[in-house]
Design a protein around this motif. Structure first.
Motif, PDB file in Angstrom:
ATOM      1  N   SER A  58      -9.853   1.940 -80.189  1.00 38.14           N
ATOM      2  CA  SER A  58     -10.846   0.817 -81.169  1.00 38.14           C
ATOM      3  C   SER A  58     -11.713  -0.362 -80.746  1.00 38.14           C
ATOM      4  CB  SER A  58      -9.946   1.130 -82.201  1.00 38.14           C
ATOM      5  OG  SER A  58     -11.108   0.914 -83.586  1.00 38.14           O
TER       6      SER A  58
ATOM      7  N   CYS B  62     -20.047   4.612 -73.629  1.00 33.27           N
ATOM      8  CA  CYS B  62     -19.613   5.915 -74.213  1.00 33.27           C
ATOM      9  C   CYS B  62     -19.536   5.887 -76.203  1.00 33.27           C
ATOM     10  CB  CYS B  62     -18.750   6.149 -73.793  1.00 33.27           C
ATOM     11  SG  CYS B  62     -17.045   5.159 -74.043  1.00 33.27           S
ATOM     12  N   THR B  63     -19.040   6.721 -76.326  1.00 34.59           N
ATOM     13  CA  THR B  63     -18.720   7.039 -77.989  1.00 34.59           C
ATOM     14  C   THR B  63     -17.471   7.005 -78.470  1.00 34.59           C
ATOM     15  OG1 THR B  63     -21.324   8.207 -77.603  1.00 34.59           O
ATOM     16  CG2 THR B  63     -19.892   7.941 -80.113  1.00 34.59           C
ATOM     17  N   VAL B  64     -16.958   5.990 -79.440  1.00 33.39           N
ATOM     18  CA  VAL B  64     -15.881   5.881 -79.843  1.00 33.39           C
ATOM     19  C   VAL B  64     -15.571   6.677 -80.327  1.00 33.39           C
ATOM     20  CG1 VAL B  64     -16.224   3.369 -80.128  1.00 33.39           C
ATOM     21  CG2 VAL B  64     -16.790   5.706 -82.604  1.00 33.39           C
ATOM     22  N   THR B  65     -14.355   6.940 -80.502  1.00 35.99           N
ATOM     23  CA  THR B  65     -13.501   7.946 -80.937  1.00 35.99           C
ATOM     24  C   THR B  65     -13.197   7.698 -82.047  1.00 35.99           C
ATOM     25  OG1 THR B  65     -12.540   9.420 -78.632  1.00 35.99           O
ATOM     26  CG2 THR B  65     -11.439   9.573 -81.126  1.00 35.99           C
ATOM     27  N   PRO B  66     -13.621   7.981 -83.499  1.00 33.01           N
ATOM     28  CA  PRO B  66     -13.620   7.094 -85.001  1.00 33.01           C
ATOM     29  C   PRO B  66     -11.840   7.560 -85.593  1.00 33.01           C
ATOM     30  CG  PRO B  66     -15.064   8.909 -84.991  1.00 33.01           C
ATOM     31  CD  PRO B  66     -15.165   9.078 -83.928  1.00 33.01           C
ATOM     32  N   ASP B  67     -11.781   6.446 -86.140  1.00 32.63           N
ATOM     33  CA  ASP B  67     -10.633   6.784 -87.179  1.00 32.63           C
ATOM     34  C   ASP B  67     -11.181   7.714 -88.335  1.00 32.63           C
ATOM     35  OD1 ASP B  67      -8.311   5.199 -87.909  1.00 32.63           O
ATOM     36  OD2 ASP B  67      -9.673   6.080 -89.718  1.00 32.63           O
TER      37      ASP B  67
ATOM     38  N   ARG C 168     -14.969   8.326 -90.238  1.00 31.13           N
ATOM     39  CA  ARG C 168     -15.569   9.766 -90.123  1.00 31.13           C
ATOM     40  C   ARG C 168     -15.840   9.290 -91.855  1.00 31.13           C
ATOM     41  NH1 ARG C 168     -15.825  12.503 -86.124  1.00 31.13           N
ATOM     42  NH2 ARG C 168     -13.961  12.275 -84.234  1.00 31.13           N
TER      43      ARG C 168
ATOM     44  N   PHE D 230     -22.106   7.025 -84.569  1.00 30.16           N
ATOM     45  CA  PHE D 230     -20.825   6.524 -84.223  1.00 30.16           C
ATOM     46  C   PHE D 230     -21.385   5.141 -83.541  1.00 30.16           C
ATOM     47  CE2 PHE D 230     -19.358  10.438 -85.885  1.00 30.16           C
ATOM     48  CZ  PHE D 230     -18.196  10.240 -87.295  1.00 30.16           C
TER      49      PHE D 230
ATOM     50  N   ASP E 123     -22.143  10.316 -72.559  1.00 25.63           N
ATOM     51  CA  ASP E 123     -22.564  11.814 -73.377  1.00 25.63           C
ATOM     52  C   ASP E 123     -23.776  11.753 -73.415  1.00 25.63           C
ATOM     53  OD1 ASP E 123     -19.673  11.665 -74.093  1.00 25.63           O
ATOM     54  OD2 ASP E 123     -20.076   9.222 -75.201  1.00 25.63           O
TER      55      ASP E 123
ATOM     56  N   GLU F 267     -16.569   0.541 -85.718  1.00 31.90           N
ATOM     57  CA  GLU F 267     -16.740   1.658 -84.907  1.00 31.90           C
ATOM     58  C   GLU F 267     -17.933   2.929 -85.402  1.00 31.90           C
ATOM     59  OE1 GLU F 267     -11.991   3.231 -84.553  1.00 31.90           O
ATOM     60  OE2 GLU F 267     -13.181   4.105 -86.309  1.00 31.90           O
TER      61      GLU F 267
ATOM     62  N   LYS G  47      -5.311   5.355 -74.511  1.00 29.71           N
ATOM     63  CA  LYS G  47      -5.508   5.905 -76.127  1.00 29.71           C
ATOM     64  C   LYS G  47      -4.650   5.206 -77.434  1.00 29.71           C
ATOM     65  CE  LYS G  47      -6.576   9.794 -74.224  1.00 29.71           C
ATOM     66  NZ  LYS G  47      -6.046  11.546 -73.669  1.00 29.71           N
TER      67      LYS G  47
END
Length: 541
Positions: free
Chosen positions: A330, A146-151, A155, A182, A131, A334, A325
């Motif tokens: 997680s 990489c950057t987490v996909t946050p819950d 957020r 994040f 990223d 995060e 996924k």
């Protein structure tokens, strides 16, 4: 028959995998990696959110501190990874380099060549960032970042941090650390990317690299002032391996000083007291232990938000197995925020770790309702502890004393951090989501009550460091090229070598130290310690 290698690496953890892989890039160099644990091919390792399920299992060295005098006599559990990848296979995968101030301070303490500018190329060398790019990041290294996909809960907490005055930041490993972001993590396609996977797995195809697991190292053998062998047991069998070149100790902030001390390298008075013949009197070996105190603040969630509260439901495991996924991807922590509890400080001294679930007692304690947590890692501690062996028996774990919160100013800073976390929770972004404060609880408000709460519940951030630090023979174990004082052919490559602990999670700096050590070893026969380093007491055949 005794086997001889060009280099022996002791410990297949975060740095050891890096050193072994890098040295074996030379096809003419015969390398042996010794690891006490086993393989890393386990669900609890690969599934990111499952990391705390490893604590207290056979994958954990399971150290416990001596009763902590400043924590009402509590003993703290210090999990340490006992498997290929070491703590890189057990941690929460947060990729945090620390602050430039840390490395520039190392130089001021005598660690020439370790300034922020000088270590940056070694961070970049390891990194394959999905990223971020530019002058601060690598994009073609072995280690996936990489950057987490946050819950959604995470957020909202980040939005609340911004409302509370934190600067939103995309990169806390770049020009500036301060702010909220994040988390950057060591994952690849929803799976943990530890150093055993990133560095060692591709290298194991090389015929010049030998990896031995189940290898419990007793001691390094010295002859005429040189480290030339390692004594190891595999179950009931004992073997000796010889090294024509450098031996590298990468056994971690507890294991490295233990092995040094069992080898007769350490504080002479202590070694004599436990029946170990003294070879090199190095008073600092096992001293200067640093760790980041960690204090959680938790709130219940109200409304429909669950966060990760239902993460143990089988549907989430099924989704992760099928797609890599979902909630099991997680890393739990995060989002991160760095700030100063006192504006006069030269760099941030506090790190928020934002988690969309209730986390307490290393993830073992449950709460009956969904919750979120803000963990406060105090990243500029001044307290110093120790790691001292009890005997020459490698199965007899050392006495670990953190001496956490020896300085009352540390308690004051953490108390300020708690108030800052409460300010975040009170912001409009969390008005519809934030319920009752669980810990410390609304009744813990006075400075005396908060101070007692901190001493009664504070834990650590799983970041022991500095027990075989770069320094002079009087205050350190190794020089700036990671050579153990007074011993030719012996180096240190792990968090124990840090002169002082970095401001942030210690995994990324440990990889950097591994990269640097491999470069030092490859420098060859011209790279020798000064004759005056350390005091030679005796010799071992």
């Amino acid at each position: 028959m005794t086997q001889t290698y060009d280099n022996i690496v002791i410990g297949g953890g975060a740095a050891g995998c890096v050193v072994a892989a890098r040295l074996s890039e030379d096809p003419d160099r015969k390398v042996l990696l010794l690891e006490a644990g086993g393989h890393n091919r386990r669900l609890s390792v690969k599934a990111p959110a499952a990391f705390s399920s490893q604590f207290g299992t056979k994958l954990d060295w399971e150290y416990w501190t001596e009763p902590e005098e400043n924590l009402f006599g509590r003993s703290l559990h210090e999990p340490r990874g006992k498997l290929l990848g070491g703590c890189s296979s057990m941690n929460a995968m947060m990729y945090v380099r620390g602050n430039a101030y840390d490395y520039d301070s190392w130089v001021q303490q005598g660690a020439d060549g370790w300034s922020a500018e000088e270590v940056l190329p070694f961070f970049r060398r390891s990194e394959r960032n999905a990223d971020l790019a530019g002058p601060y990041h690598g994009t073609d290294g072995p280690m996936s970042v990489c950057t987490v996909t946050p819950d959604p809960v995470t957020r909202r907490v980040v939005e609340a941090c911004v409302e509370a005055g934190f600067e939103r930041r995309d990169d806390i490993n770049g020009e500036r650390q301060e702010g909220v972001t994040f988390t950057q993590v060591n994952q690849h396609k929803g799976v943990r990317h530890d150093t055993a996977t990133a560095f060692l797995q591709p290298a194991r195809r090389r015929p010049n690299l030998t990896v031995r697991t189940g290898a419990l190292v007793h001691r390094v053998l010295l002859r005429d002032g040189r480290a030339d062998g390692v004594e190891v047991s595999f179950g009931k069998d004992r073997e000796i391996f010889r090294a024509a070149g450098d031996i590298v100790l990468s056994a971690g902030a507890f294991g490295t000083p233990e092995i040094l001390q069992r080898s007769g390298i350490g504080p002479a008075d202590h070694l004599r007291s436990v029946g170990v013949p003294v070879e090199i009197d190095l008073p600092a070996v096992g001293r200067n232990l640093m760790e980041h105190p960690f204090q959680f603040v938790n709130w219940e969630l109200k409304g429909a938000d669950l966060g990760l509260a239902d993460i143990s439901h089988p549907k989430h495991l099924a989704r992760w197995v099928a797609t890599r996924k979902g909630k099991l991807a997680s890393n739990v922590g995060e989002a991160l925020a760095f700030f100063r509890t006192d504006r006069s400080l030269p760099a941030p001294d506090m790190e928020f770790v934002i988690a969309p679930l209730f986390f307490w007692e290393h993830g073992k304690r449950q709460h009956p309702r969904p919750a979120f947590s803000i963990g406060l890692s105090y990243i500029a501690p001044t307290s110093r502890g120790s790691v001292m062996i009890r005997s020459s028996d490698p199965t007899d774990k050392a006495r670990v004393k953190l001496r956490m919160l020896s300085d009352p100013a540390e308690v004051t800073a953490i108390a300020t951090g708690i108030e800052r976390a409460r300010e975040v929770a009170a912001q409009p972004a969390l008005r519809e989501m934030c319920g009752m404060e669980i810990n410390p609880g609304p009744w813990v408000r006075t400075s005396e009550a908060v101070g007692e709460y901190i001493r009664g519940t504070v834990e650590h951030t799983y970041h022991p460091a500095c027990t075989a630090r770069i320094g002079s023979p009087q205050d350190g174990a190794c020089d700036a090229r990671l050579r153990v004082h007074g011993v030719e052919g012996l180096r240190i490559a792990d968090a124990s070598a840090m002169p002082t602990i970095t401001r942030g999670n210690t995994h990324a700096p440990t990889i950097m130290i591994g990269e640097r050590c491999a470069d030092f070893v490859r420098a060859g026969s011209t790279d020798r310690p000064a004759a005056s380093h350390g005091q030679l007491i005796g010799q071992v055949a």
